[in-house]
Write a protein that holds these residues in place. Structure first.
Motif, short mmCIF file in Angstrom:
data_model
loop_
_atom_site.label_atom_id
_atom_site.label_comp_id
_atom_site.label_asym_id
_atom_site.label_seq_id
_atom_site.Cartn_x
_atom_site.Cartn_y
_atom_site.Cartn_z
N GLU A 36 0.84 -1.21 0.00
CA GLU A 36 0.00 0.00 0.00
C GLU A 36 0.87 1.26 0.00
O GLU A 36 0.55 2.24 -0.68
CB GLU A 36 -0.93 0.01 1.21
N THR A 37 1.96 1.23 0.74
CA THR A 37 2.86 2.38 0.80
C THR A 37 3.46 2.66 -0.57
O THR A 37 3.54 3.82 -1.01
CB THR A 37 3.98 2.14 1.82
N GLU A 38 3.86 1.61 -1.29
CA GLU A 38 4.41 1.80 -2.63
C GLU A 38 3.37 2.42 -3.56
O GLU A 38 3.68 3.32 -4.35
CB GLU A 38 4.90 0.48 -3.20
N ARG A 39 2.13 1.94 -3.47
CA ARG A 39 1.08 2.48 -4.33
C ARG A 39 0.76 3.93 -3.96
O ARG A 39 0.47 4.76 -4.83
CB ARG A 39 -0.16 1.60 -4.24
N ALA A 40 0.82 4.24 -2.66
CA ALA A 40 0.57 5.63 -2.23
C ALA A 40 1.65 6.56 -2.77
O ALA A 40 1.35 7.67 -3.24
CB ALA A 40 0.53 5.69 -0.70
N ILE A 41 2.89 6.11 -2.71
CA ILE A 41 4.00 6.93 -3.23
C ILE A 41 3.80 7.19 -4.73
O ILE A 41 3.95 8.33 -5.21
CB ILE A 41 5.35 6.23 -2.97
N ALA A 42 3.42 6.15 -5.46
CA ALA A 42 3.20 6.32 -6.90
C ALA A 42 2.07 7.30 -7.18
O ALA A 42 2.15 8.13 -8.10
CB ALA A 42 2.90 4.96 -7.53
N HIS A 43 1.01 7.23 -6.37
CA HIS A 43 -0.14 8.12 -6.59
C HIS A 43 0.19 9.57 -6.25
O HIS A 43 -0.06 10.48 -7.05
CB HIS A 43 -1.32 7.64 -5.73
N PHE A 44 0.76 9.79 -5.07
CA PHE A 44 0.93 11.16 -4.59
C PHE A 44 2.11 11.88 -5.24
O PHE A 44 2.19 13.11 -5.17
CB PHE A 44 1.08 11.16 -3.08
#
Length: 322
Positions: A36-44
């Motif tokens: 989830e953290t990796e996906r959040a980084i990609a999004h933000f």
């Protein structure tokens, strides 16, 4: 607010951090929290979503890990079903919030506004605090001594002493802003060094060795809404109830010296023991407003207020070790 014991690493019982994994290309396996953290980084960090310190798309990222049942249940136990900021017991009154101490999607307060927030900490174990809605959400509150309704509650606030040290990217180092943070954290601070509770139920920033009020205390009182009237009244009621037991115990001790009948003496002793058990209940793990009560005992430890109990061999300071 009281300090809450905290492990350096997520406990193994939180399977969302350890045992439940997702498969990725190349055979690499991550915990769901890490994924989830990796996906959040990609999004933000995507300029199509955030640019120039503003949100430029309507697409929202949904953080899920922090609210999963295993995390929620563990935090309930960690905080003894009390608010990590105001210490109010919540289970029988209102559902809890799980607050991100450093806000995850945006950071907004008086004089500062940043988008996004600390997006890389959405599933970070050190960033999760149980909070009641009154501390965690912005709302209008009455404040003793203030005529107008005050808009209080943490929401997305995270004030710093110096804005220039604020970490704005997952590539930054949070240690760089640690000395500048202005909100007390129940894991990493000793709140009693910064907050002083009066017997009127009010809380004030504690005076520091340099003679000035604690900045952390001052900002925490305001941001966490610790001076809201309903909370002040409840703290005072709790202290009044405890003080009533102190007076009741002193009365029973005074009576005991004049009781000659053996049955009456046993009855008096039993009542005194019951009162002391009730006193101890105010210091149980799930009891609210421990910081205020502990300061009350420490403030009066050598005073005449507890003299009768001390003569009877009842040292209320023993309650602090409970």
């Amino acid at each position: 607010m009281i300090p809450v014991a905290h492990e350096a690493d997520p406990p193994a019982t939180l399977k969302v951090f350890h045992e439940k994994t997702v498969r990725r290309k190349g055979g690499v396996r991550l915990t769901r929290a890490a994924s989830e953290t990796e996906r959040a980084i990609a999004h933000f960090t995507n300029a199509a979503h955030y640019a120039g310190n503003k949100k430029v798309s309507k697409e929202n990222f949904v953080f899920r890990i922090y609210s999963e049942k295993e995390v929620s249940d563990y935090l309930d136990g960690k905080f003894n079903k009390k608010c990590g900021y105001c210490e109010s017991a919540m289970a029988h009154v209102t559902p809890k919030d799980i607050d991100h101490y450093r806000p995850k999607a945006s950071i907004e307060g008086a004089g500062y506004a940043y988008h996004p927030g600390y997006y890389w900490l959405g599933a970070n174990w050190h960033n999760l605090v149980v909070a009641c809605p009154r501390c965690n959400r912005s709302a209008g509150h009455e404040v003793p001594g203030v005529n107008d309704i005050q808009q209080l509650g943490k929401a997305s606030q995270f004030p710093l002493l110096r804005e220039g040290v604020r970490v704005r990217s997952h590539t930054g180092v949070l240690d760089d802003e640690e000395q500048a943070r202005l909100l007390l954290h129940p894991y990493f601070d000793q709140p009693g060094d910064h907050l002083e509770f009066g017997e009127d139920g009010l809380v004030r920033p504690r005076i520091q060795p340099d003679g000035r009020p604690s900045e952390k205390g001052l900002h925490s009182i305001e941001v966490y809404a610790l001076q809201r009237a309903a909370l002040v009244e409840q703290r005072k009621k709790t202290l009044d109830d405890f003080d009533f037991l102190v007076r009741d115990a002193a009365h029973l001790i005074a009576m005991h010296a004049h009781v000659r009948n053996a049955r009456a003496r046993r009855s008096n002793e039993a009542q005194l023991q019951l009162v002391f058990v009730k006193m101890a209940g105010f210091f149980g793990a799930k009891a609210p407003y421990q910081a205020m009560l502990r300061q009350y005992l420490e403030r009066h430890r050598g005073s005449r207020r507890f003299a009768a109990l001390r003569r009877a061999g009842l040292d209320l300071m023993d309650l602090l070790a409970a």
